[in-house]
Design a protein around this motif. Structure first.
Motif, PDB file in Angstrom:
ATOM      1  N   ARG A  75       0.888  -1.239   0.159  1.00  0.00           N
ATOM      2  CA  ARG A  75       0.075  -0.104   0.141  1.00  0.00           C
ATOM      3  C   ARG A  75       0.952   1.144  -0.033  1.00  0.00           C
ATOM      4  NH1 ARG A  75      -4.939   0.982  -1.413  1.00  0.00           N
ATOM      5  NH2 ARG A  75      -5.675  -1.190   0.139  1.00  0.00           N
ATOM      6  N   PHE A  85      -7.539  -2.981 -14.763  1.00  0.00           N
ATOM      7  CA  PHE A  85      -7.607  -1.992 -13.773  1.00  0.00           C
ATOM      8  C   PHE A  85      -9.014  -2.080 -12.964  1.00  0.00           C
ATOM      9  CE2 PHE A  85      -9.098   2.035 -12.464  1.00  0.00           C
ATOM     10  CZ  PHE A  85      -8.124   2.759 -11.721  1.00  0.00           C
ATOM     11  N   GLN A  93      -8.711  -7.299  -7.440  1.00  0.00           N
ATOM     12  CA  GLN A  93      -8.955  -6.051  -7.896  1.00  0.00           C
ATOM     13  C   GLN A  93      -7.475  -5.608  -8.614  1.00  0.00           C
ATOM     14  OE1 GLN A  93     -11.169  -2.644  -7.195  1.00  0.00           O
ATOM     15  NE2 GLN A  93      -9.706  -1.899  -6.071  1.00  0.00           N
ATOM     16  N   HIS A  94      -7.413  -5.028  -9.655  1.00  0.00           N
ATOM     17  CA  HIS A  94      -6.220  -4.498 -10.292  1.00  0.00           C
ATOM     18  C   HIS A  94      -5.177  -5.335 -10.722  1.00  0.00           C
ATOM     19  CE1 HIS A  94      -7.647  -0.526  -9.373  1.00  0.00           C
ATOM     20  NE2 HIS A  94      -7.146  -0.228  -8.058  1.00  0.00           N
ATOM     21  N   ARG A  98       0.860  -6.850  -9.713  1.00  0.00           N
ATOM     22  CA  ARG A  98       1.428  -6.253  -8.481  1.00  0.00           C
ATOM     23  C   ARG A  98       1.801  -7.392  -7.306  1.00  0.00           C
ATOM     24  NH1 ARG A  98      -3.647  -2.556  -5.673  1.00  0.00           N
ATOM     25  NH2 ARG A  98      -5.269  -4.261  -5.713  1.00  0.00           N
ATOM     26  N   HIS A 167      -0.298   3.195 -10.514  1.00  0.00           N
ATOM     27  CA  HIS A 167      -1.304   3.671  -9.568  1.00  0.00           C
ATOM     28  C   HIS A 167      -0.211   4.434  -8.569  1.00  0.00           C
ATOM     29  CE1 HIS A 167      -4.327   3.404  -6.278  1.00  0.00           C
ATOM     30  NE2 HIS A 167      -4.909   2.729  -7.174  1.00  0.00           N
ATOM     31  N   TYR A 169       1.281   6.718  -5.584  1.00  0.00           N
ATOM     32  CA  TYR A 169       0.684   7.409  -4.305  1.00  0.00           C
ATOM     33  C   TYR A 169       1.685   8.581  -4.222  1.00  0.00           C
ATOM     34  CZ  TYR A 169      -2.312   3.561  -2.948  1.00  0.00           C
ATOM     35  OH  TYR A 169      -3.355   2.609  -2.869  1.00  0.00           O
ATOM     36  N   LYS A 191     -16.216   7.497  -9.877  1.00  0.00           N
ATOM     37  CA  LYS A 191     -16.834   6.361  -9.044  1.00  0.00           C
ATOM     38  C   LYS A 191     -17.200   6.532  -7.836  1.00  0.00           C
ATOM     39  CE  LYS A 191     -14.522   2.176  -7.350  1.00  0.00           C
ATOM     40  NZ  LYS A 191     -13.340   1.241  -7.029  1.00  0.00           N
ATOM     41  N   ASP A 212     -12.502  10.030  -6.748  1.00  0.00           N
ATOM     42  CA  ASP A 212     -12.156   8.667  -7.218  1.00  0.00           C
ATOM     43  C   ASP A 212     -12.460   9.048  -8.602  1.00  0.00           C
ATOM     44  OD1 ASP A 212     -11.459   6.018  -8.107  1.00  0.00           O
ATOM     45  OD2 ASP A 212     -12.109   5.008  -6.390  1.00  0.00           O
ATOM     46  N   VAL A 244      -6.088   8.769 -13.484  1.00  0.00           N
ATOM     47  CA  VAL A 244      -6.958   8.484 -12.182  1.00  0.00           C
ATOM     48  C   VAL A 244      -6.524   9.459 -11.148  1.00  0.00           C
ATOM     49  CG1 VAL A 244      -7.779   6.783 -10.627  1.00  0.00           C
ATOM     50  CG2 VAL A 244      -7.286   6.185 -13.162  1.00  0.00           C
ATOM     51  N   TRP A 246      -7.225   9.887  -7.069  1.00  0.00           N
ATOM     52  CA  TRP A 246      -7.680   9.243  -6.088  1.00  0.00           C
ATOM     53  C   TRP A 246      -7.306   9.608  -4.652  1.00  0.00           C
ATOM     54  CZ3 TRP A 246      -5.709   4.594  -2.789  1.00  0.00           C
ATOM     55  CH2 TRP A 246      -6.889   4.004  -1.938  1.00  0.00           C
ATOM     56  N   LYS A 252     -13.484   5.633   3.835  1.00  0.00           N
ATOM     57  CA  LYS A 252     -12.862   4.497   3.096  1.00  0.00           C
ATOM     58  C   LYS A 252     -11.553   4.143   3.663  1.00  0.00           C
ATOM     59  CE  LYS A 252     -12.466   2.516  -0.944  1.00  0.00           C
ATOM     60  NZ  LYS A 252     -12.508   2.369  -2.361  1.00  0.00           N
ATOM     61  N   GLU A 271      -2.579   8.801 -11.179  1.00  0.00           N
ATOM     62  CA  GLU A 271      -2.336   7.521 -11.796  1.00  0.00           C
ATOM     63  C   GLU A 271      -2.451   7.679 -13.168  1.00  0.00           C
ATOM     64  OE1 GLU A 271      -5.145   4.790 -10.039  1.00  0.00           O
ATOM     65  OE2 GLU A 271      -5.361   5.748  -8.286  1.00  0.00           O
TER      66      GLU A 271
HETATM   67  O1  TA6 Z   1      -7.336   3.941  -8.598  1.00  0.00           O
HETATM   68  C1  TA6 Z   1      -8.385   4.201  -7.581  1.00  0.00           C
HETATM   69  C2  TA6 Z   1      -8.801   2.960  -7.096  1.00  0.00           C
HETATM   70  O2  TA6 Z   1      -9.225   2.068  -8.048  1.00  0.00           O
HETATM   71  C3  TA6 Z   1      -9.914   3.201  -6.192  1.00  0.00           C
HETATM   72  O3  TA6 Z   1     -10.978   2.964  -6.571  1.00  0.00           O
HETATM   73  C4  TA6 Z   1      -9.444   2.412  -5.024  1.00  0.00           C
HETATM   74  O4  TA6 Z   1     -10.481   1.874  -4.161  1.00  0.00           O
HETATM   75  C5  TA6 Z   1      -7.921   2.186  -5.041  1.00  0.00           C
HETATM   76  O5  TA6 Z   1      -7.865   2.284  -6.341  1.00  0.00           O
HETATM   77  C6  TA6 Z   1      -7.307   1.320  -4.202  1.00  0.00           C
HETATM   78  O6  TA6 Z   1      -7.601  -0.027  -4.623  1.00  0.00           O
HETATM   79  P1  TA6 Z   1      -6.762  -1.324  -3.810  1.00  0.00           P
HETATM   80  O7  TA6 Z   1      -6.957  -2.411  -4.596  1.00  0.00           O
HETATM   81  O8  TA6 Z   1      -5.402  -0.953  -4.059  1.00  0.00           O
HETATM   82  O9  TA6 Z   1      -7.072  -1.292  -2.625  1.00  0.00           O
END
Ligand code: TA6
Length: 300
Positions: A75, A85, A93-94, A98, A167, A169, A191, A212, A244, A246, A252, A271
């Motif tokens: 993270r 994505f 997810q994603h 990774r 993605h 940060y 989103k 988001d 993107v 976020w 959250k 991103e």
């Molecule tokens: O890029 C934004 C996003 O898709 C958000 O919707 C979000 O929750 C985030 O990435 C983080 O995703 P993750 O799977 O790393 O918790």
């Protein structure tokens, strides 16, 4: 495939600037040191967790609650999102890139003092559903941090459709005080509002609640203006049609077990990639390169 340092192609003058060590969770990582900066990269996800210029705060935000565990994404830093994505039914997810341990292929010194490191996504069960391809990731460290994700189809007859995204940060002094510039007039999927399509009206995007947004058909540079740190971050990109933005905000942040409740105040994700309707379809044998250059300067 190669993950041990001894089999890596290296020129002697680079060795002083790349150190192999056990990172958090005893995961293997590289520390890179140049005349201008330091960087940290885990083989897990080919994940850049740190980039810091001398005399500047870190450029990348890392959560203090991040896990460093097999199969779980880190993270913070720069997760490599590929080949999809967002959410996908029956899968995490994603994408899977990774959470895979990438092969370290080479590190290349340049006469100007830069260091480049190249990783390759290893064979894994998840790739079996796709036409054959290679995924290379080149990280170049100097005054700035340049990231290149190169996807090459090895298929003779099938099209390969995928999404990719770096993605990233970013560390900021106070998320509510920053402005994100470069997206005015661009259409985006919101989103937070159930993926409603909207158009950005603000020259300077401010964060005062959960944000988001997937901006589509945008290739321009985005700037993060940070008055608290007195810094401007530039996100320059090539081969990317989506940006993107976020920030998870309060509720959250509390839901995420690997993210501190207050950490949303010190980060923003900007991103760069090709997602949603900007996904990439490679013809047989085709190749695509996503390049992102991250740099910073004093905010005037
Ligand atoms: O890029 C934004 C996003 O898709 C958000 O919707 C979000 O929750 C985030 O990435 C983080 O995703 P993750 O799977 O790393 O918790």
């Amino acid at each position: 495939m190669t993950t041990n340092a001894s089999a890596v192609t290296a020129k002697p003058e680079a060795l002083g600037r790349v150190t192999f060590l056990d990172g958090q969770g005893e995961m293997p990582m590289l520390e890179i040191s140049t005349a201008w900066s330091t960087a940290g990269i885990y083989l897990h996800g080919a994940h850049v967790t740190q980039f810091k210029k001398k005399d500047e705060p870190p450029l990348l935000f890392m959560s203090q609650c991040s896990r460093f565990t097999d199969g779980i994404p880190i993270r913070g830093g720069v997760p490599v999102v590929f080949p999809w994505f967002g959410a996908r039914e029956g899968s995490s997810q994603h994408g899977f890139a990774r959470v895979k341990v990438w092969d370290l292929k080479e590190f290349v010194p340049a006469p100007d003092g830069s260091v480049s490191v190249r990783f390759r996504l290893p064979d894994c069960p998840e790739v079996s559903g796709y036409p054959p391809f290679t995924a290379d990731y080149i990280v170049t460290v100097n005054q700035s941090l340049t990231l290149q994700l190169i996807i090459t189809s090895q298929s003779k007859d099938a099209e390969f459709t995928f999404e990719d995204c770096l993605h990233t940060y970013f560390e900021v002094g106070d998320a509510t005080a920053i402005s994100v510039r470069g997206l005015k007039g661009i259409s985006y999927l919101d989103k937070v509002a159930g993926y409603v399509e909207k158009t950005e009206t603000d020259d300077l995007l401010r964060i005062a609640s959960e944000v988001d947004r997937t901006y589509l058909n945008t290739t321009g540079t985005v700037e993060i203006l940070d008055p608290r740190l007195g810094r401007k971050i530039l996100v320059e990109k090539q081969g990317s049609a989506s940006t993107v933005v976020w920030n998870p905000w309060i509720a959250k942040s509390r839901q995420m077990s690997d993210f501190g409740d207050e950490e949303y105040q010190r980060m923003v994700c900007v991103e760069s990639g090709n997602v949603a309707s900007n996904s990439i379809s490679l013809p047989p044998g085709g190749s695509s390169t996503l390049t992102v250059k991250l740099s910073s300067e004093t905010l005037k």
